[in-house]
Write an enzyme that holds these catalytic residues in place. Structure first.
Site, PDB file in Angstrom:
ATOM      1  N   GLY A  20       0.787  -1.235   0.000  1.00  0.00           N
ATOM      2  CA  GLY A  20       0.000   0.000   0.000  1.00  0.00           C
ATOM      3  C   GLY A  20       0.818   1.283   0.000  1.00  0.00           C
ATOM      4  O   GLY A  20       0.329   2.318   0.461  1.00  0.00           O
ATOM      5  N   SER A  21       2.039   1.245  -0.545  1.00  0.00           N
ATOM      6  CA  SER A  21       2.798   2.506  -0.565  1.00  0.00           C
ATOM      7  C   SER A  21       2.151   3.506  -1.527  1.00  0.00           C
ATOM      8  O   SER A  21       2.134   4.712  -1.250  1.00  0.00           O
ATOM      9  CB  SER A  21       4.269   2.264  -0.930  1.00  0.00           C
ATOM     10  OG  SER A  21       4.393   1.926  -2.287  1.00  0.00           O
ATOM     11  N   ASN A  22       1.595   3.017  -2.626  1.00  0.00           N
ATOM     12  CA  ASN A  22       0.871   3.928  -3.535  1.00  0.00           C
ATOM     13  C   ASN A  22      -0.391   4.460  -2.869  1.00  0.00           C
ATOM     14  O   ASN A  22      -0.742   5.630  -3.037  1.00  0.00           O
ATOM     15  CB  ASN A  22       0.515   3.216  -4.846  1.00  0.00           C
ATOM     16  CG  ASN A  22       1.679   3.212  -5.822  1.00  0.00           C
ATOM     17  OD1 ASN A  22       2.026   4.255  -6.360  1.00  0.00           O
ATOM     18  ND2 ASN A  22       2.294   2.054  -6.031  1.00  0.00           N
ATOM     19  N   MET A  95      -4.104  -7.553  -6.679  1.00  0.00           N
ATOM     20  CA  MET A  95      -3.635  -8.741  -7.386  1.00  0.00           C
ATOM     21  C   MET A  95      -4.760  -9.628  -7.946  1.00  0.00           C
ATOM     22  O   MET A  95      -4.514 -10.780  -8.303  1.00  0.00           O
ATOM     23  CB  MET A  95      -2.732  -9.576  -6.466  1.00  0.00           C
ATOM     24  CG  MET A  95      -1.491  -8.832  -6.005  1.00  0.00           C
ATOM     25  SD  MET A  95      -0.519  -8.166  -7.368  1.00  0.00           S
ATOM     26  CE  MET A  95       0.332  -9.655  -7.888  1.00  0.00           C
ATOM     27  N   ILE A  97      -7.979 -10.097 -10.788  1.00  0.00           N
ATOM     28  CA  ILE A  97      -8.428  -9.573 -12.078  1.00  0.00           C
ATOM     29  C   ILE A  97      -9.932  -9.335 -12.025  1.00  0.00           C
ATOM     30  O   ILE A  97     -10.697 -10.239 -11.664  1.00  0.00           O
ATOM     31  CB  ILE A  97      -8.026 -10.541 -13.213  1.00  0.00           C
ATOM     32  CG1 ILE A  97      -6.494 -10.535 -13.333  1.00  0.00           C
ATOM     33  CG2 ILE A  97      -8.684 -10.151 -14.531  1.00  0.00           C
ATOM     34  CD1 ILE A  97      -5.932 -11.503 -14.331  1.00  0.00           C
ATOM     35  N   LEU A  98     -10.324  -8.104 -12.350  1.00  0.00           N
ATOM     36  CA  LEU A  98     -11.751  -7.779 -12.322  1.00  0.00           C
ATOM     37  C   LEU A  98     -12.440  -8.374 -13.550  1.00  0.00           C
ATOM     38  O   LEU A  98     -11.854  -8.432 -14.633  1.00  0.00           O
ATOM     39  CB  LEU A  98     -11.918  -6.258 -12.313  1.00  0.00           C
ATOM     40  CG  LEU A  98     -11.328  -5.547 -11.079  1.00  0.00           C
ATOM     41  CD1 LEU A  98     -11.254  -4.044 -11.308  1.00  0.00           C
ATOM     42  CD2 LEU A  98     -12.128  -5.870  -9.822  1.00  0.00           C
ATOM     43  N   ASN A 112      -5.211   1.989 -13.197  1.00  0.00           N
ATOM     44  CA  ASN A 112      -4.244   1.098 -12.551  1.00  0.00           C
ATOM     45  C   ASN A 112      -2.833   1.638 -12.746  1.00  0.00           C
ATOM     46  O   ASN A 112      -2.573   2.352 -13.720  1.00  0.00           O
ATOM     47  CB  ASN A 112      -4.346  -0.295 -13.195  1.00  0.00           C
ATOM     48  CG  ASN A 112      -3.370  -1.291 -12.595  1.00  0.00           C
ATOM     49  OD1 ASN A 112      -3.157  -1.325 -11.373  1.00  0.00           O
ATOM     50  ND2 ASN A 112      -2.744  -2.098 -13.435  1.00  0.00           N
ATOM     51  N   HIS A 114       1.024   0.247 -13.271  1.00  0.00           N
ATOM     52  CA  HIS A 114       1.719  -0.996 -13.624  1.00  0.00           C
ATOM     53  C   HIS A 114       3.223  -0.713 -13.728  1.00  0.00           C
ATOM     54  O   HIS A 114       3.630   0.280 -14.341  1.00  0.00           O
ATOM     55  CB  HIS A 114       1.185  -1.519 -14.960  1.00  0.00           C
ATOM     56  CG  HIS A 114       1.815  -2.801 -15.372  1.00  0.00           C
ATOM     57  ND1 HIS A 114       1.479  -4.008 -14.777  1.00  0.00           N
ATOM     58  CD2 HIS A 114       2.782  -3.085 -16.273  1.00  0.00           C
ATOM     59  CE1 HIS A 114       2.217  -4.972 -15.318  1.00  0.00           C
ATOM     60  NE2 HIS A 114       3.015  -4.439 -16.230  1.00  0.00           N
TER      61      HIS A 114
END
Ligand code: GRF
Length: 194
Positions: A20-22, A95, A97-98, A112, A114
């Protein structure tokens, strides 16, 4: 279309699975005086995600969603998003996939980050693959999410030079710092493009 008029701040949900750094970085940006967004919901598929600590610290509502049945899980997520009037979803190290259906419902409202220069190196282990292929640069990309993995329209991208002695670890650490600059910048860009 995303609405952020006057003092109205766009309500954002962040989806995480890990450190969760972002997430932390986006929260800090959201707290700035002129920020046009507010993070009001954190969703994690992983009850042990370190990033969940930031929900506690910043008093943001969190939901831990068990992903054993995708259809049921996404239904629950959609209910939460609606209940919390979420207008934009930011994936940050999420992690899972929707499904196509989920993406269709939130079309154009999921982004997102990446860790590669997309369209190169979709999927996992991006930095190791870039090093193995003797690339000169790795980097990071913020993009819209569509039904194909890491393939949606690019919002912003940052190149990061691969150094001679870089390992996947050293490179990902360096790229992560750039991610923390790029993600808020990309958000600003799409929120001001109204
Ligand atoms: C980042 O490298 C991001 O690009 C990728 O997953 C990682 C998440 O890191 N999608 P963090 O949990 O935000 O620290």
């Amino acid at each position: 279309m995303l609405k952020s008029i006057g003092f109205y701040k766009v309500k954002i949900a962040i989806f995480i699975s890990g450190n969760g750094s972002n997430l932390k970085n986006l929260i800090n940006h959201s707290l700035k005086k002129n920020s046009r967004f507010k993070i009001t919901l954190i969703i994690s598929n992983n009850p042990k995600a370190k990033g969940l600590n930031f929900a506690r610290k910043f008093k943001i509502k969190k939901k831990i969603i068990n992903y054993s049945n995708v259809k049921y899980t996404e239904k629950r997520i959609l209910i939460e998003l609606k209940k919390n009037k979420i207008k934009l979803i930011c994936l940050a190290g999420f992690m899972k996939i929707l499904s196509k259906n989920f993406i269709r419902i939130f079309k154009g409202k999921i982004i997102n980050i990446h860790p590669s220069l997309l369209p190169k190196y979709k999927g996992l282990n991006t930095h190791q693959r870039a090093i193995d292929n003797k690339e000169k640069y790795s980097g990071c990309t913020v993009h819209y999410v569509n039904s194909k993995l890491d393939s949606g329209r690019i919002i912003l991208q940052k190149k990061v030079k691969i150094l001679k002695n870089d390992t996947s670890k050293s490179l990902s650490k360096r790229v992560l710092k750039h991610e923390h600059v790029l993600y808020p910048k990309a958000l600003k860009k799409i929120l001001s493009n109204l």
